[in-house]
Scaffold this active site. Sequence first.
Site, short mmCIF file in Angstrom:
data_model
loop_
_atom_site.label_atom_id
_atom_site.label_comp_id
_atom_site.label_asym_id
_atom_site.label_seq_id
_atom_site.Cartn_x
_atom_site.Cartn_y
_atom_site.Cartn_z
N TYR A 1 36.81 41.32 37.86
CA TYR A 1 35.43 41.99 37.27
C TYR A 1 35.55 43.57 37.25
O TYR A 1 36.58 43.99 36.50
CB TYR A 1 34.32 41.85 38.30
CG TYR A 1 33.66 40.51 37.77
CD1 TYR A 1 32.41 40.66 37.08
CD2 TYR A 1 33.86 39.23 38.49
CE1 TYR A 1 31.69 39.16 36.57
CE2 TYR A 1 33.31 38.14 38.12
CZ TYR A 1 31.98 38.26 37.35
OH TYR A 1 31.39 37.21 36.80
N SER A 2 34.86 44.34 37.95
CA SER A 2 34.90 45.89 37.69
C SER A 2 36.04 46.56 38.22
O SER A 2 36.16 47.77 38.07
CB SER A 2 33.56 46.60 38.15
OG SER A 2 32.69 46.26 37.18
N THR A 3 36.96 45.93 39.24
CA THR A 3 38.11 46.52 39.40
C THR A 3 39.02 46.84 38.26
O THR A 3 39.85 47.73 38.23
CB THR A 3 38.85 45.78 40.44
OG1 THR A 3 38.02 45.54 41.65
CG2 THR A 3 40.18 46.29 40.99
#
Length: 369
Positions: free
Chosen positions: A64-66
């Site tokens: 995801y947003s990593t």
Amino acid sequence: MQGFARDEYEPVRAAFAKNLAGGVDAGAAVCVTVDGETVVDLWGGYADAAGTSPWQRDTIVNVYSTTKTVTALTALLLADRGELDVDAPVARYWPEFAANGKDGVTVAHVMSHSAGLAGWQAPMRTEDLYDWDKATALLAAQGLDWEPGTACGYHGLTQGYLIGEVVRRITGRSLGTVLREELAGPLEADFHIGLPASEEPRVAALIPPPEGPPLDLVTTDLQARVATNPAPEVSEVNSRAWRAAEIPAAGGTGNARAVARLHTILANGGVTRGQRFMSEEGCRRALDVQIEGKDLVLGMNQRFGLGFAVGGPYMPNPNTLYWGGYGGSLTIVDLDARTTFCYVMNKMVGAVADLRGFGLAMAMWEATG
């Protein structure tokens, strides 16, 4: 659990083992580097919800947003080379973007979630995320949600398309291609924005949180639009279509070792594994705070530099970069201690207060005093 942790990092190994044994994690990996050298590299559990497929050394998973931190690193690389001026208007590189009063939006605004483009204004379906030209054309055509630079509002999906299109206009290559050719390939870092079909058998399936995302935090029209337009189900994120597409804000697939290794560039003044990728000054530019205050989307105080959150009360010093992904993944880059940390997993937690990754980071800080 497999892998290793140096003796002094026993608190990290113990905390990771406890999470696996207690069912807090189904399958996961954690990696720590110091001065570019790996001091913790652990993985364990299962890559599937049924608990039949062991998590292997080369298992990879959507983070995801990593993903945003790797996208930011790619942009910072181009900036350090002089190919990208982060203080320049996005429209310098992408002329169509100037439409509807966006001529003053800078690359730095985009990288710090303060561009006023937190979500699409036109209706978007999940499958539209797989159409790069459509996703970027809609962003180029729309107006602003607020005056750029006056507030931050988390650009959950749009940030990757905005940065990615600037990178494409400058280099003639997609962001995922630049990442592979300039960073991940040379560093042998197993991280992909746009996953080749040949790597599909190694991917761990994400296990959705039973409670779903924390929608009780959605109270404004802007928050609702960012959260639901579109709102990809975890089943979609587990699909071949999602993994194959380049979604540079949330679609990265890799493991903890790969993310920690990529960020050794920033942690070690631009040099890692015997290669200089960036200048030290270019690395430290990520720390330049662009905006701080209450985030219009997340509803909490944030302090954003160029592509990362910076410092803050839970970090060891002001020169620490960090961000995480929905479900639990987390990466931290401490430029003072020349340390990188990454935790990835497949068992997602929908609650904001997921302390698995941060708990491992605290164990790391305990180990280093």
